[in-house]
Write a protein that holds these residues in place. Structure first.
Motif, PDB file in Angstrom:
ATOM      1  N   GLU A   9       0.839  -1.191   0.000  1.00 15.25           N
ATOM      2  CA  GLU A   9       0.000   0.000   0.000  1.00 15.25           C
ATOM      3  C   GLU A   9       0.869   1.234   0.000  1.00 15.25           C
ATOM      4  N   TYR A  73      -6.083   4.898  -5.349  1.00 12.32           N
ATOM      5  CA  TYR A  73      -6.578   3.534  -5.506  1.00 12.32           C
ATOM      6  C   TYR A  73      -8.040   3.506  -5.940  1.00 12.32           C
ATOM      7  N   THR A  75     -10.815   0.127  -7.076  1.00 11.56           N
ATOM      8  CA  THR A  75     -10.831  -1.335  -6.972  1.00 11.56           C
ATOM      9  C   THR A  75     -10.449  -2.058  -8.255  1.00 11.56           C
ATOM     10  N   THR A  99      -6.664  -3.286   5.784  1.00  3.51           N
ATOM     11  CA  THR A  99      -6.984  -1.862   5.767  1.00  3.51           C
ATOM     12  C   THR A  99      -8.212  -1.678   4.887  1.00  3.51           C
ATOM     13  N   VAL A 100      -8.654  -0.448   4.713  1.00  5.74           N
ATOM     14  CA  VAL A 100      -9.798  -0.222   3.832  1.00  5.74           C
ATOM     15  C   VAL A 100      -9.445  -0.723   2.419  1.00  5.74           C
ATOM     16  N   ILE A 101      -8.235  -0.448   1.974  1.00  3.56           N
ATOM     17  CA  ILE A 101      -7.840  -0.898   0.629  1.00  3.56           C
ATOM     18  C   ILE A 101      -7.735  -2.425   0.565  1.00  3.56           C
ATOM     19  N   ARG A 103      -9.070  -4.681   2.382  1.00  4.31           N
ATOM     20  CA  ARG A 103     -10.341  -5.373   2.569  1.00  4.31           C
ATOM     21  C   ARG A 103     -11.296  -5.107   1.412  1.00  4.31           C
ATOM     22  N   ASP A 104     -10.968  -4.136   0.571  1.00  2.00           N
ATOM     23  CA  ASP A 104     -11.737  -3.876  -0.646  1.00  2.00           C
ATOM     24  C   ASP A 104     -11.200  -4.745  -1.783  1.00  2.00           C
ATOM     25  N   LEU A 105      -9.879  -4.863  -1.834  1.00  2.00           N
ATOM     26  CA  LEU A 105      -9.191  -5.549  -2.928  1.00  2.00           C
ATOM     27  C   LEU A 105      -9.130  -7.067  -2.729  1.00  2.00           C
ATOM     28  N   VAL A 216      -7.345  13.297   3.126  1.00  2.00           N
ATOM     29  CA  VAL A 216      -6.644  12.405   4.049  1.00  2.00           C
ATOM     30  C   VAL A 216      -5.868  13.274   5.013  1.00  2.00           C
TER      31      VAL A 216
ATOM     32  N   PRO B 133     -17.756  -7.427  -1.702  1.00  2.00           N
ATOM     33  CA  PRO B 133     -16.879  -7.405  -2.878  1.00  2.00           C
ATOM     34  C   PRO B 133     -16.910  -8.708  -3.678  1.00  2.00           C
ATOM     35  N   GLN B 143     -17.747  -1.785  -7.440  1.00  2.00           N
ATOM     36  CA  GLN B 143     -18.153  -1.759  -6.032  1.00  2.00           C
ATOM     37  C   GLN B 143     -17.696  -0.469  -5.379  1.00  2.00           C
ATOM     38  N   THR B 145     -17.111   0.329  -1.432  1.00  2.00           N
ATOM     39  CA  THR B 145     -17.191  -0.220  -0.076  1.00  2.00           C
ATOM     40  C   THR B 145     -17.058   0.914   0.954  1.00  2.00           C
ATOM     41  N   TYR B 146     -17.353   0.628   2.199  1.00  2.00           N
ATOM     42  CA  TYR B 146     -17.207   1.590   3.305  1.00  2.00           C
ATOM     43  C   TYR B 146     -17.989   2.892   3.055  1.00  2.00           C
ATOM     44  N   ASP B 165      -8.882   4.974   5.063  1.00  2.00           N
ATOM     45  CA  ASP B 165      -7.991   5.081   6.220  1.00  2.00           C
ATOM     46  C   ASP B 165      -7.493   6.521   6.336  1.00  2.00           C
ATOM     47  N   GLY B 166      -7.765   7.165   7.432  1.00  2.00           N
ATOM     48  CA  GLY B 166      -7.298   8.522   7.665  1.00  2.00           C
ATOM     49  C   GLY B 166      -8.118   9.596   6.979  1.00  2.00           C
ATOM     50  N   GLY B 167      -9.246   9.285   6.414  1.00  2.00           N
ATOM     51  CA  GLY B 167     -10.010  10.342   5.769  1.00  2.00           C
ATOM     52  C   GLY B 167     -11.287   9.886   5.095  1.00  2.00           C
TER      53      GLY B 167
END
Lengths: 343, 264
Positions: A9, A73, A75, A99-101, A103-105, A216, B133, B143, B145-146, B165-167
């Protein structure tokens, strides 16, 4: 073939995320144990020199996909690059940040490759696995050497399950930030860099989702890395009650954390939540103020060196894992701690 | 617009009360009450808001589980969904997220037309966030997400604000698309009394494996790449604990001790 891969990441200013370096550290151990190579995938824009941040962790091959459309990023393009590279390279293990990424990917990639994915692992180990399978009317045992044991909490943290995917590759796992340790393997380690042409891996139709706007902020605290954590729960009673925690934390050079109950009550920011769905901490000292100790919370702090619980309920579950129980209220105890610390 | 909301009935792992603890200090999972997965309720709320903004839209709930899971369909209709489908079959048991996603995707294909599929980010029994997903991948959909809020939707594209993350990030996707909704999104409205009265005895369509044209090798335990090797209950056992009072003597002694051994 058969190597260990880590999805890297990359944040603003092309800085590699800590979680990716933590996974490289774990990936290096697994690759060494299995006698294979450690490879990683960097997808983004303007990635010249990115390998310098990665090689010290013992990476044998860095795959780079560099294209202005690949940051920030989204998906589908990242998934395409990973899926098509995996079809070519046939890894046995793939690690991503939970992470959000990641868990998305991760699920997108695992679905496309029909491989098993285990989320939020807390331990990864190599071991043999015997699986009972039904053949006709009988059960037989199939033996698999050197499988990835993916260990994770489940059911809200009340159980720990070991998951294995013996017949599908890659064995995919995500791990949360801070769960594994980051350690330089060899500052002078030299691996290869392979620059791929993004268009060979990603169809132009994958760029259908557009990021219109993005904010961010740099982290406002360093809860994850703090030596001392002062955490508050529902027993703190109010937003003002947390002021006392901040005062003590200030004196001790500590960070303030919270349980889910205190976050849900709106007394403190969500990003300070400790536990299974928040941050995992392992400080030297953990001072739990008015925290009853739901299993989800304990999952995120049980590895603390010394646990001090301040609670006026002597039967609070957290007291069972604490080293010191101070029976009293926050208003009573914290000012005294501050006073005697200053002396 | 046609909206499908995926919902799951889950054990209430967020509220493990003393009655669910065994004398050995482990959680007795079967003693936990079942609830409507919390983030699926956040998803339902976003769906109901979309429907309000686009009169004539329909919301169809889809759940996979035991026959008892029909309760979440009813609950969804009480709050604003139009209809629901229960996917239940013993052959679906033991499914991991991938086999679950395949089964849900097959059921969605059978439902037919849709513009948006919505679901919670994750369920509280597994906390994996994988099914959303994976369903999107099975159906070849983009998709988001979040998601914290759907900002606009014109029937062609959808714009969502999502947590990162962070924002936060604002993203636009073409329809049809799959949206997973985060717990930080608006809470779901409560039951509507009129809807409760009108749907108290509502029956729902129930499908089994035969109805969704599923490949037997991709469902249930057989269709699951992941195997559970071992499950260990967490036992909350006491370690050596020193109990102190809030007195000046006790606290000054503790602080002194921690300072002396350089702990603080």
């Amino acid at each position: 073939m058969n190597n260990v891969f880590v999805y890297i990441e990359i944040s603003e200013h092309n800085k590699v995320a800590d979680v990716s370096l933590e996974l490289l550290t774990k990936g290096r151990q697994l690759a060494t144990q299995l006698g294979v190579q450690l490879e990683c995938i960097c997808i983004g824009s303007g990635l010249d020199g990115i390998e310098n941040q990665l090689m010290p962790y013992g990476v044998d091959c860095v795959h780079v996909f560099d294209d202005p459309r690949l940051f920030p990023y989204t998906t589908l393009p990242h998934a395409s690059a990973v899926i098509n590279l995996f079809k070519e390279t046939q890894p046995q293990i793939c690690l991503m940040g939970a992470t959000v990424i990641g868990r998305d990917l991760g699920p997108r990639v695992s679905s496309a490759l029909h491989s098993g994915l285990t989320a939020d692992c807390t331990q990864l180990e190599i071991d043999d696995f015997d699986m009972k399978v039904k053949q006709g009317d009988e059960f037989i045992t199939r033996h698999y050497d050197n499988q990835l044991m993916q260990i994770r909490p489940a059911f809200g943290g009340s159980i720990v399950a070991t998951i294995v995917n013996p017949e599908h590759r890659p064995q995919m796992a995500t791990v949360r930030d801070g769960v594994m340790k980051k350690e330089i393997f060899d500052a002078g380690y030299k691996g290869r860099v392979v620059r791929h042409n993004a268009e060979d891996y990603i169809d132009s139709t994958a760029f259908v989702v557009r990021v219109l706007d993005r904010h961010v902020e740099a982290a406002r605290h360093n809860l994850k890395g703090a030596n001392i954590v002062v955490a508050g729960g529902y027993g703190v009673g109010s937003k003002e009650g947390f002021d006392l925690l901040f005062q003590l934390a200030h004196e001790l050079h500590a960070e303030v954390g919270a349980s889910r109950a205190a976050v849900d009550a709106g007394w403190i920011d969500h990003d300070r939540q400790i536990g299974q769905t928040g941050v995992t901490v392992r400080p030297k000292v953990y001072i739990a103020c008015g925290i009853s100790g739901a299993i989800q919370h304990i999952a995120g702090m049980k590895d603390a060196g010394i646990i001090i619980s301040i609670n006026n309920d002597p039967d609070a579950p957290i007291n069972q894992i604490a080293d010191y129980n101070i029976c009293g209220t926050i208003e009573e105890v914290l000012p005294k701690m501050i006073k005697y610390y200053k002396q | 617009m046609k909206i499908i909301v995926l919902a799951k009935q889950v054990p209430d792992t967020h509220n493990v009360g003393p009655e669910a603890m065994t004398p050995e200090g482990t959680v007795n999972r079967s003693a936990l009450p079942t609830v409507f997965n919390p983030e699926d309720l956040n998803a339902l709320e976003q769906a109901i808001r979309l429907k309000e903004q686009h009169p004539g839209s329909t919301i169809t709930m889809l759940t996979m589980g035991l026959p008892k899971a029909v309760e979440v369909l009813k609950e969804g209709v009480f709050r604003g969904a139009d209809d629901g489908v229960l996917l239940t079959d013993r052959a679906l048991g033991g499914a991991d997220t991938l086999a679950t996603s395949y089964s849900l995707a097959q059921a969605i294909r059978k439902i037919g037309e849709y513009d948006i599929i919505m679901c919670g980010r994750q369920a509280i029994d597994g906390d994996t966030a994988q099914v959303g997903p994976q369903v999107a991948e099975k159906l070849g959909l983009p998709q988001i997400t979040y998601t914290e809020e759907i900002l606009s939707c014109d029937g062609q594209t959808i714009v969502c604000r999502r947590h990162i993350d962070g924002g936060v990030e604002t993203v636009e996707a073409p329809l049809p698309a799959l949206i997973t909704v985060n717990g930080s999104a608006a809470p779901c409205r409560t039951r509507n009394v009129k809807r409760v009265m009108a749907n108290k005895h509502r029956e729902f369509t129930t499908w089994g494996v035969a109805d969704i044209d599923a490949d037997a090798s991709q469902i249930g335990k057989t269709g699951s790449p992941t195997n559970v090797k071992a499950v260990k209950s967490i036992i909350f056992k006491a370690k050596e604990t020193r109990t102190l009072t809030a007195s000046d003597a006790d606290i000054s002694a503790l602080i002194k001790e921690l300072k002396e051994n350089n702990t603080i």
